[in-house]
Structures are given as C-alpha cells and as structure tokens.
Design an enzyme around this catalytic site. Structure first.
Site, mmCIF file in Angstrom:
data_model
loop_
_atom_site.group_PDB
_atom_site.id
_atom_site.type_symbol
_atom_site.label_atom_id
_atom_site.label_comp_id
_atom_site.label_asym_id
_atom_site.label_seq_id
_atom_site.Cartn_x
_atom_site.Cartn_y
_atom_site.Cartn_z
ATOM 1 N N GLU A 103 -9.832 -10.732 -7.512
ATOM 2 C CA GLU A 103 -8.894 -9.620 -7.312
ATOM 3 C C GLU A 103 -7.705 -9.706 -8.279
ATOM 4 O O GLU A 103 -7.211 -8.685 -8.766
ATOM 5 C CB GLU A 103 -8.417 -9.604 -5.857
ATOM 6 N N ASN A 147 -2.096 0.306 6.732
ATOM 7 C CA ASN A 147 -1.574 -0.950 7.278
ATOM 8 C C ASN A 147 -0.696 -1.730 6.303
ATOM 9 O O ASN A 147 -0.587 -2.950 6.381
ATOM 10 C CB ASN A 147 -2.718 -1.805 7.847
ATOM 11 N N LYS A 168 0.808 -1.225 0.000
ATOM 12 C CA LYS A 168 0.000 0.000 0.000
ATOM 13 C C LYS A 168 0.847 1.284 0.000
ATOM 14 O O LYS A 168 2.055 1.238 0.261
ATOM 15 C CB LYS A 168 -0.930 -0.026 1.221
HETATM 16 P P1 CMP Z 1 -7.467 -4.459 3.727
HETATM 17 O O1 CMP Z 1 -6.993 -5.832 4.047
HETATM 18 O O2 CMP Z 1 -6.869 -3.783 2.564
HETATM 19 O O3 CMP Z 1 -9.057 -4.502 3.530
HETATM 20 C C1 CMP Z 1 -9.881 -3.392 3.778
HETATM 21 C C2 CMP Z 1 -9.137 -2.270 4.435
HETATM 22 O O4 CMP Z 1 -9.927 -1.329 5.087
HETATM 23 C C3 CMP Z 1 -8.254 -2.822 5.537
HETATM 24 O O5 CMP Z 1 -7.196 -3.551 5.004
HETATM 25 C C4 CMP Z 1 -7.882 -1.571 6.282
HETATM 26 O O6 CMP Z 1 -6.756 -0.933 5.740
HETATM 27 C C5 CMP Z 1 -9.110 -0.713 6.063
HETATM 28 N N1 CMP Z 1 -9.838 -0.603 7.314
HETATM 29 C C6 CMP Z 1 -10.437 -1.578 7.999
HETATM 30 N N2 CMP Z 1 -10.987 -1.097 9.125
HETATM 31 C C7 CMP Z 1 -10.710 0.220 9.125
HETATM 32 C C8 CMP Z 1 -11.012 1.269 10.036
HETATM 33 N N3 CMP Z 1 -11.706 1.032 11.148
HETATM 34 N N4 CMP Z 1 -10.579 2.481 9.724
HETATM 35 C C9 CMP Z 1 -9.885 2.722 8.577
HETATM 36 N N5 CMP Z 1 -9.578 1.759 7.689
HETATM 37 C C10 CMP Z 1 -9.979 0.526 7.966
#
Ligand code: CMP
Length: 140
Positions: free
Chosen positions: A128, A114, A11
């Site tokens: 995907e 993350n 990311k």
């Molecule tokens: P990802 O595995 O990419 O799938 C969905 C994404 O949403 C997740 O990782 C996080 O980066 C994001 N995400 C999930 N929960 C939250 C939250 N409470 N606030 C902001 N981003 C979130």
C-alpha cells in the site's frame, strides 16, 4: 519490538469536515511519526485499484465512489509495531463497535464513511505504501 511503517488514509468524510489535523494528532500522540504525507483526489479507477482485494464484496462500488468523492490524505506512519498501533488508534471498522478514545469512535459516521484506513499487515503495508509513494518521498 520492531520499527515498522504502515499506510494510513484520512478519508473523504474526514477531510470534508476539516479533521486532518485532529486525526494526525491522534497518531502522533500515540507515538507514530508521519514520515510522508500528501493530499490527493483519487479517481474512481484509482480507488478501485487500491481496494481491488474487495472487488467481490457487495459494498465495493459504494466504497470506490466514496473514496473518490473528495480529497484524501495519504500518510506513512512509522514507529514500534506501527501496523498494530495504528489499528489500535483507528478503532474497529464499524464505529458502533469502536472503543472510546479511538479515531473511529470520535469521528466516523458509518461503516463506510469511517474516517480512516490503515494497512492490516506489514506485508500489505509495503504494498500500500508503494501504491502511493516513491522511496524519495519517505523522509524519516
Ligand atoms: P477500510 O479499512 O478502508 O477497508 C475496507 C473498507 O470497506 C472499510 O474500511 C470500510 O470503510 C468499507 N466497508 C467495510 N464493510 C462495509 C460495509 N458493510 N458497507 C460499506 N462499506 C464497508
């Protein structure tokens, strides 16, 4: 055990800190093979389409804006139980809950920023992978 493929995204928070190689090494060290890889800069609309399953979530707007804020590296990882193995290497979505030795424990800044995304099932992995790659780009 079945050989699978899964979709990984390094990311914007990670590409911005020059962590592409360090993260790819963690996948390879875990026995996953990178069979496709490209660096792209998503538009907010493309990010929105990819994460459309989260459209009703309160963080959706923030997520799409973040994913379009800088380049990402999209990769297809192949190996025995690749979906589960990749999720193990990534660690919990929230870095505060991620285990020692995982990508998110090492590098993630917050639940939003993350560092990595990984498909959550073999079925979603196929969807995907097809979102980002043509069959010709998958080179085992
Ligand atoms: P990802 O595995 O990419 O799938 C969905 C994404 O949403 C997740 O990782 C996080 O980066 C994001 N995400 C999930 N929960 C939250 C939250 N409470 N606030 C902001 N981003 C979130």
């Amino acid at each position: 055990m079945a050989v699978e493929r899964t979709l990984s995204i390094i990311k914007p928070d990670a590409t911005a800190r020059n962590l592409t190689g360090a993260i790819a090494k963690m996948f390879e060290d875990a026995g996953l093979r990178i069979v496709a890889s490209k660096r792209i800069h998503l538009t907010p609309a493309q990010a929105g389409k990819f994460y459309e399953v989260h459209a009703e979530r309160p963080f959706y707007g923030e997520l799409c804006e973040f994913m379009a804020s800088a380049p990402v590296v999209v990769q297809v990882l192949e190996g025995e139980n690749a979906v589960a193995k990749n999720r193990e290497v990534m660690g919990a979505t929230n870095p505060a809950e991620a285990a020692e030795g995982t990508v998110r424990k090492a590098f993630a800044l917050s639940i939003g920023e993350n560092s990595v995304h990984g498909s959550d099932s073999a079925e979603n992995a196929a969807i995907e992978i097809a979102f980002f790659f043509s069959g010709l780009e998958l080179v085992g």
